[in-house]
Design a protein around this motif. Structure first.
Motif, PDB file in Angstrom:
ATOM      1  N   VAL A  58      48.007  63.377  16.944  1.00  0.00           N
ATOM      2  CA  VAL A  58      49.451  63.304  16.680  1.00  0.00           C
ATOM      3  C   VAL A  58      49.909  61.852  16.725  1.00  0.00           C
ATOM      4  CG1 VAL A  58      51.747  63.991  17.487  1.00  0.00           C
ATOM      5  CG2 VAL A  58      49.866  65.636  17.591  1.00  0.00           C
ATOM      6  N   SER A  59      49.441  61.103  17.706  1.00  0.00           N
ATOM      7  CA  SER A  59      49.951  59.730  17.804  1.00  0.00           C
ATOM      8  C   SER A  59      49.417  58.856  16.664  1.00  0.00           C
ATOM      9  CB  SER A  59      49.739  59.138  19.194  1.00  0.00           C
ATOM     10  OG  SER A  59      48.479  58.643  19.325  1.00  0.00           O
ATOM     11  N   ASN A  60      48.200  59.105  16.218  1.00  0.00           N
ATOM     12  CA  ASN A  60      47.685  58.361  15.055  1.00  0.00           C
ATOM     13  C   ASN A  60      48.482  58.685  13.802  1.00  0.00           C
ATOM     14  OD1 ASN A  60      45.200  56.649  15.109  1.00  0.00           O
ATOM     15  ND2 ASN A  60      44.617  58.277  16.520  1.00  0.00           N
ATOM     16  N   ILE A  61      48.737  59.962  13.600  1.00  0.00           N
ATOM     17  CA  ILE A  61      49.494  60.371  12.405  1.00  0.00           C
ATOM     18  C   ILE A  61      50.905  59.780  12.472  1.00  0.00           C
ATOM     19  CG2 ILE A  61      50.541  62.380  11.254  1.00  0.00           C
ATOM     20  CD1 ILE A  61      47.958  63.942  12.091  1.00  0.00           C
ATOM     21  N   ALA A  62      51.495  59.833  13.665  1.00  0.00           N
ATOM     22  CA  ALA A  62      52.868  59.323  13.812  1.00  0.00           C
ATOM     23  C   ALA A  62      52.956  57.858  13.384  1.00  0.00           C
ATOM     24  CB  ALA A  62      53.320  59.484  15.255  1.00  0.00           C
ATOM     25  N   SER A  63      51.929  57.084  13.703  1.00  0.00           N
ATOM     26  CA  SER A  63      52.050  55.666  13.363  1.00  0.00           C
ATOM     27  C   SER A  63      51.624  55.363  11.922  1.00  0.00           C
ATOM     28  CB  SER A  63      51.288  54.794  14.368  1.00  0.00           C
ATOM     29  OG  SER A  63      49.976  55.256  14.445  1.00  0.00           O
ATOM     30  N   LYS A  64      51.002  56.310  11.241  1.00  0.00           N
ATOM     31  CA  LYS A  64      50.534  56.034   9.874  1.00  0.00           C
ATOM     32  C   LYS A  64      51.449  56.594   8.791  1.00  0.00           C
ATOM     33  CE  LYS A  64      45.729  55.058  10.483  1.00  0.00           C
ATOM     34  NZ  LYS A  64      45.575  55.029  11.947  1.00  0.00           N
ATOM     35  N   VAL A  65      52.223  57.599   9.131  1.00  0.00           N
ATOM     36  CA  VAL A  65      53.023  58.282   8.114  1.00  0.00           C
ATOM     37  C   VAL A  65      54.447  57.723   8.101  1.00  0.00           C
ATOM     38  CG1 VAL A  65      54.155  60.512   7.763  1.00  0.00           C
ATOM     39  CG2 VAL A  65      51.685  60.408   8.066  1.00  0.00           C
ATOM     40  N   GLN A  66      54.997  57.501   6.924  1.00  0.00           N
ATOM     41  CA  GLN A  66      56.323  56.896   6.818  1.00  0.00           C
ATOM     42  C   GLN A  66      57.405  57.848   6.342  1.00  0.00           C
ATOM     43  OE1 GLN A  66      57.251  53.915   7.826  1.00  0.00           O
ATOM     44  NE2 GLN A  66      55.156  53.703   8.595  1.00  0.00           N
ATOM     45  N   ASN A  67      57.007  58.751   5.426  1.00  0.00           N
ATOM     46  CA  ASN A  67      58.047  59.478   4.695  1.00  0.00           C
ATOM     47  C   ASN A  67      58.277  60.919   5.110  1.00  0.00           C
ATOM     48  OD1 ASN A  67      58.536  57.229   3.045  1.00  0.00           O
ATOM     49  ND2 ASN A  67      56.665  57.703   1.902  1.00  0.00           N
ATOM     50  N   MET A  68      57.700  61.333   6.224  1.00  0.00           N
ATOM     51  CA  MET A  68      57.969  62.706   6.679  1.00  0.00           C
ATOM     52  C   MET A  68      58.460  62.627   8.119  1.00  0.00           C
ATOM     53  SD  MET A  68      54.539  64.805   5.519  1.00  0.00           S
ATOM     54  CE  MET A  68      53.301  63.705   6.197  1.00  0.00           C
ATOM     55  N   GLU A  69      59.205  63.641   8.534  1.00  0.00           N
ATOM     56  CA  GLU A  69      59.462  63.767   9.970  1.00  0.00           C
ATOM     57  C   GLU A  69      58.155  64.238  10.587  1.00  0.00           C
ATOM     58  OE1 GLU A  69      62.643  66.385  11.026  1.00  0.00           O
ATOM     59  OE2 GLU A  69      64.129  65.165   9.973  1.00  0.00           O
ATOM     60  N   ILE A  70      57.806  63.695  11.744  1.00  0.00           N
ATOM     61  CA  ILE A  70      56.583  64.147  12.417  1.00  0.00           C
ATOM     62  C   ILE A  70      56.989  64.925  13.665  1.00  0.00           C
ATOM     63  CG2 ILE A  70      54.427  63.443  13.535  1.00  0.00           C
ATOM     64  CD1 ILE A  70      54.508  62.881  10.540  1.00  0.00           C
ATOM     65  N   ALA A  71      56.603  66.206  13.673  1.00  0.00           N
ATOM     66  CA  ALA A  71      56.961  67.063  14.803  1.00  0.00           C
ATOM     67  C   ALA A  71      55.766  67.268  15.722  1.00  0.00           C
ATOM     68  CB  ALA A  71      57.449  68.418  14.284  1.00  0.00           C
ATOM     69  N   ALA A  72      56.055  67.304  17.029  1.00  0.00           N
ATOM     70  CA  ALA A  72      55.015  67.633  18.014  1.00  0.00           C
ATOM     71  C   ALA A  72      55.491  68.862  18.770  1.00  0.00           C
ATOM     72  CB  ALA A  72      54.812  66.473  18.967  1.00  0.00           C
ATOM     73  N   ALA A  87      53.423  61.144  22.257  1.00  0.00           N
ATOM     74  CA  ALA A  87      52.574  61.171  21.058  1.00  0.00           C
ATOM     75  C   ALA A  87      53.345  60.847  19.780  1.00  0.00           C
ATOM     76  CB  ALA A  87      51.904  62.546  20.925  1.00  0.00           C
ATOM     77  N   VAL A  88      54.608  61.264  19.673  1.00  0.00           N
ATOM     78  CA  VAL A  88      55.329  61.059  18.393  1.00  0.00           C
ATOM     79  C   VAL A  88      56.274  59.868  18.389  1.00  0.00           C
ATOM     80  CG1 VAL A  88      55.346  63.360  17.349  1.00  0.00           C
ATOM     81  CG2 VAL A  88      57.104  62.762  19.011  1.00  0.00           C
ATOM     82  N   LYS A  89      56.409  59.214  19.512  1.00  0.00           N
ATOM     83  CA  LYS A  89      57.505  58.235  19.603  1.00  0.00           C
ATOM     84  C   LYS A  89      57.385  57.088  18.599  1.00  0.00           C
ATOM     85  CE  LYS A  89      55.646  55.594  23.445  1.00  0.00           C
ATOM     86  NZ  LYS A  89      55.741  55.340  24.869  1.00  0.00           N
ATOM     87  N   HIS A  90      56.182  56.825  18.090  1.00  0.00           N
ATOM     88  CA  HIS A  90      56.042  55.715  17.139  1.00  0.00           C
ATOM     89  C   HIS A  90      56.314  56.127  15.698  1.00  0.00           C
ATOM     90  CE1 HIS A  90      54.777  53.199  20.329  1.00  0.00           C
ATOM     91  NE2 HIS A  90      53.761  53.996  20.634  1.00  0.00           N
ATOM     92  N   ALA A  91      56.611  57.396  15.503  1.00  0.00           N
ATOM     93  CA  ALA A  91      56.866  57.854  14.125  1.00  0.00           C
ATOM     94  C   ALA A  91      58.181  57.275  13.619  1.00  0.00           C
ATOM     95  CB  ALA A  91      56.939  59.380  14.100  1.00  0.00           C
ATOM     96  N   ALA A  92      58.262  57.095  12.290  1.00  0.00           N
ATOM     97  CA  ALA A  92      59.513  56.610  11.714  1.00  0.00           C
ATOM     98  C   ALA A  92      60.627  57.619  11.998  1.00  0.00           C
ATOM     99  CB  ALA A  92      59.338  56.402  10.212  1.00  0.00           C
ATOM    100  N   ARG A  93      60.274  58.915  11.916  1.00  0.00           N
ATOM    101  CA  ARG A  93      61.265  59.967  12.215  1.00  0.00           C
ATOM    102  C   ARG A  93      60.630  61.028  13.111  1.00  0.00           C
ATOM    103  NH1 ARG A  93      63.038  62.131   6.915  1.00  0.00           N
ATOM    104  NH2 ARG A  93      61.283  61.041   6.011  1.00  0.00           N
ATOM    105  N   PRO A  94      60.604  60.752  14.426  1.00  0.00           N
ATOM    106  CA  PRO A  94      59.931  61.697  15.350  1.00  0.00           C
ATOM    107  C   PRO A  94      60.766  62.946  15.624  1.00  0.00           C
ATOM    108  CG  PRO A  94      60.888  59.858  16.563  1.00  0.00           C
ATOM    109  CD  PRO A  94      61.184  59.587  15.114  1.00  0.00           C
ATOM    110  N   LYS A  95      60.073  64.043  15.873  1.00  0.00           N
ATOM    111  CA  LYS A  95      60.766  65.303  16.171  1.00  0.00           C
ATOM    112  C   LYS A  95      60.029  66.028  17.297  1.00  0.00           C
ATOM    113  CE  LYS A  95      62.845  69.021  13.609  1.00  0.00           C
ATOM    114  NZ  LYS A  95      63.437  69.167  12.290  1.00  0.00           N
ATOM    115  N   ILE A  96      60.758  66.644  18.200  1.00  0.00           N
ATOM    116  CA  ILE A  96      60.107  67.480  19.222  1.00  0.00           C
ATOM    117  C   ILE A  96      60.458  68.940  18.926  1.00  0.00           C
ATOM    118  CG2 ILE A  96      59.959  68.047  21.684  1.00  0.00           C
ATOM    119  CD1 ILE A  96      60.569  65.089  22.289  1.00  0.00           C
TER     120      ILE A  96
END
Ligand code: KIV
Ligand code: ZN
Length: 519
Positions: A58-72, A87-96
């Motif tokens: 999850v944390s790898n995906i969060a830092s590599k993906v730009q254009n989707m919300e990343i949910a954990a 795990a998601v805090k580095h995403a451009a648009r993190p979601k819990i």
């Protein structure tokens, strides 16, 4: 004016809960990037509290993906929610995405909680998640079997605490479309603050109704659909992304609903998921099955030749199935290969292209025409390989009607060359016995399947194996025009993946998934 339906893809989370479909971090990243290209809006990347491997993915995906919300995903405990956020805090648009069961049977027997306690847990979890991010989804697990008024009460509390999406799952795949649509309607009419949140649905396919239920819910006003590629998921799977999207696309005039999905990438994405998970797609599967656009009956063929729309409600090209495949051969250069792979949806790095080109040339020596299916196998083999401990160097087999099958195998084990022989009931048994004598791992072969990748006697054979050691199950795949070599490659690939899984499980801190409402 068409309204948009949010596509929430959970292939990497619920999809990975399909028996035997576990993926490693590299595979998950590759798939996440493909789903981003496909136009998915929200990607559920995993359940970080479940294991160290999930957290890392999850944390790898969060830092590599730009254009989707990343949910954990997280249960309603502070530990789970904190871990999801880490795990998601580095995403451009993190979601819990936090969840708790709301049906009587789950609350009494599994959670051992009262209704009031479930409401309190919900409020506490949503508030905790909201302290980290504005994007909070709350799911009422087993929602379709919950008391309707209690469900509305829980949703109201979740929205009041800050949830921006409320999800109504048919966790056990029990609902039927008219009833499920009516439930969504009921929630809309009886949850006072529902206008402040998006209604989402998440349907399982135990009665084969997941997509129909999802569609009924959307027609009743849900605006997010939780789906997976090829419909993979827990038990009979989830609602399938490609079926739902093509339903909205094909019937857009009547439904006036749209999605952000690029439908021409549906087929390549389905193939990638098949390749990564080893979960075959049934030939008659809607949209992406091998027979989905094949017309067998003479009357149908005649009609299609005169006008494809006589028997086809969608064009194969619309879902990315290119009927007039451009065939590559030994005279095709690196540039043609790169651009063809790009058309198929694979954007490769120079290093990946270099490796694939080498394999492509090797295959051209054995096979005259290279088809898209052949290329897909090469791409998945190269892009998704783990760091290999075992490599096949050499294989010789003798067998026939009058000799006992015998195999000589040379392997590279961590770069050191070793050689062994084995006998068996047949050539594959002999090869597997030879390999087993060289590696210090005792595995059980749970499944062995072989299929032809395309037509013709020079087609590549594709072998899939499932190996088990001490409860850990790994998938192995191999392809070659020679099915004995393909079988050896599949076994060796399975052994490499088993080692990878063993290492990542050793690193993971295990969590008791039954505790406090595990899934
Ligand atoms: O099926 C289910 O209820 C789930 C939830 C975690 C959303 O997967
Ligand atoms: Zn589910």
């Amino acid at each position: 004016m068409k309204e948009n339906v949010i596509i929430f893809d959970t292939t990497l989370r619920d999809g990975e809960q399909s028996p035997g479909a576990s993926m490693n971090t590299n595979e998950k990243i590759r798939l996440a990037l493909q789903l981003e290209k496909l136009g998915v809006d929200v990607l559920e990347a995993g359940f970080p509290a479940a294991s160290e491997g999930d957290f890392e993915a999850v944390s790898n995906i969060a830092s590599k993906v730009q254009n989707m919300e990343i949910a954990a995903l997280a249960r309603t405990t502070h530990e789970d929610i904190d871990r999801a956020w880490m795990a998601v805090k580095h995403a451009a648009r993190p979601k819990i995405h936090t969840f708790i069961a709301t049906s009587e049977i789950h609350m009494v027997h599994k959670l051992k909680m009262s209704r009031q306690q479930v409401i309190e847990k919900t409020i506490d979890a949503v508030k905790r998640a909201k302290s980290y991010t504005d994007r909070v989804e709350f799911s009422a697990e087993d929602g379709s079997r919950s008391d309707r008024d209690f469900l509305c009460q829980v949703f109201e509390a979740a929205i009041e605490a800050g949830a921006t999406t409320v999800n109504l799952p048919d966790t056990v795949g029990y609902a039927v479309p008219s009833e499920f649509g009516a439930l969504v309607q009921y929630v809309r009419e009886h949850t006072p603050n529902i206008h402040k949140a998006t209604i989402s649905v998440h349907c399982h396919n135990d009665l084969g109704l997941a997509t129909a239920n999802t569609l009924a819910a959307i027609m009743a006003g849900a605006r997010q659909a939780e789906v997976t590629i090829n419909g993979i998921g827990e038990r009979a799977g989830n609602s399938s992304l490609e079926e739902l999207v093509m339903c909205l696309h094909t019937r857009q005039k009547d439904l006036a609903l749209t999605t952000n999905i690029d439908t021409t990438l549906l087929f390549p994405t389905s193939r990638l998921v098949r390749g990564v998970t080893g979960m075959m797609v049934q030939p008659n599967k809607a949209i992406v099955g091998a027979n989905a656009f094949a017309h067998e009956a003479g009357i149908h063929q005649d009609g299609v030749l005169k006008n494809p729309m006589t028997y086809e409600i969608m064009k194969p090209e619309t879902v990315g199935l290119n009927r007039n495949q451009m065939i590559l051969g030994k005279h095709s250069g690196r540039h043609a290969l790169r651009s063809h792979l790009k058309d198929m949806g694979y954007d490769l790095s120079d290093a990946e292209l270099h490796l694939i080109f080498k394999k492509f040339k090797g295959l051209c020596d054995k096979k005259k025409y290279i088809l898209d299916e052949d290329l897909e196998v090469l791409v998945t083999e190269i892009m998704l390989r783990t760091a290999d401990i075992f490599e096949l160097e050499y294989l010789h087999v003798s067998c026939g009607t009058t000799v006992m099958p015998m195999a000589s195998v040379k392997l590279l084990i961590n770069g050191r060359s070793v050689k062994g022989t084995g006998y068996g009931n047949g050539p594959i048994d002999a090869v597997y016995n030879a390999i087993a004598s060289l590696v210090d791992i005792t595995t059980e072969l749970l499944r062995f399947t072989v299929s032809a990748i395309s037509g013709g006697t020079d087609a590549q054979g594709e072998v899939t194996v499932r190996l088990e050691q001490d409860g850990i199950v790994a998938l192995g795949r191999g392809a070659d025009p020679d099915i004995i070599t393909a079988s050896a490659r599949a076994y060796i690939n399975g052994l490499n993946r088993l080692e990878y899984l063993k290492n990542s499980q050793n690193e993971s801190h295990s969590t008791d998934m039954d505790e406090s409402g595990g899934i």
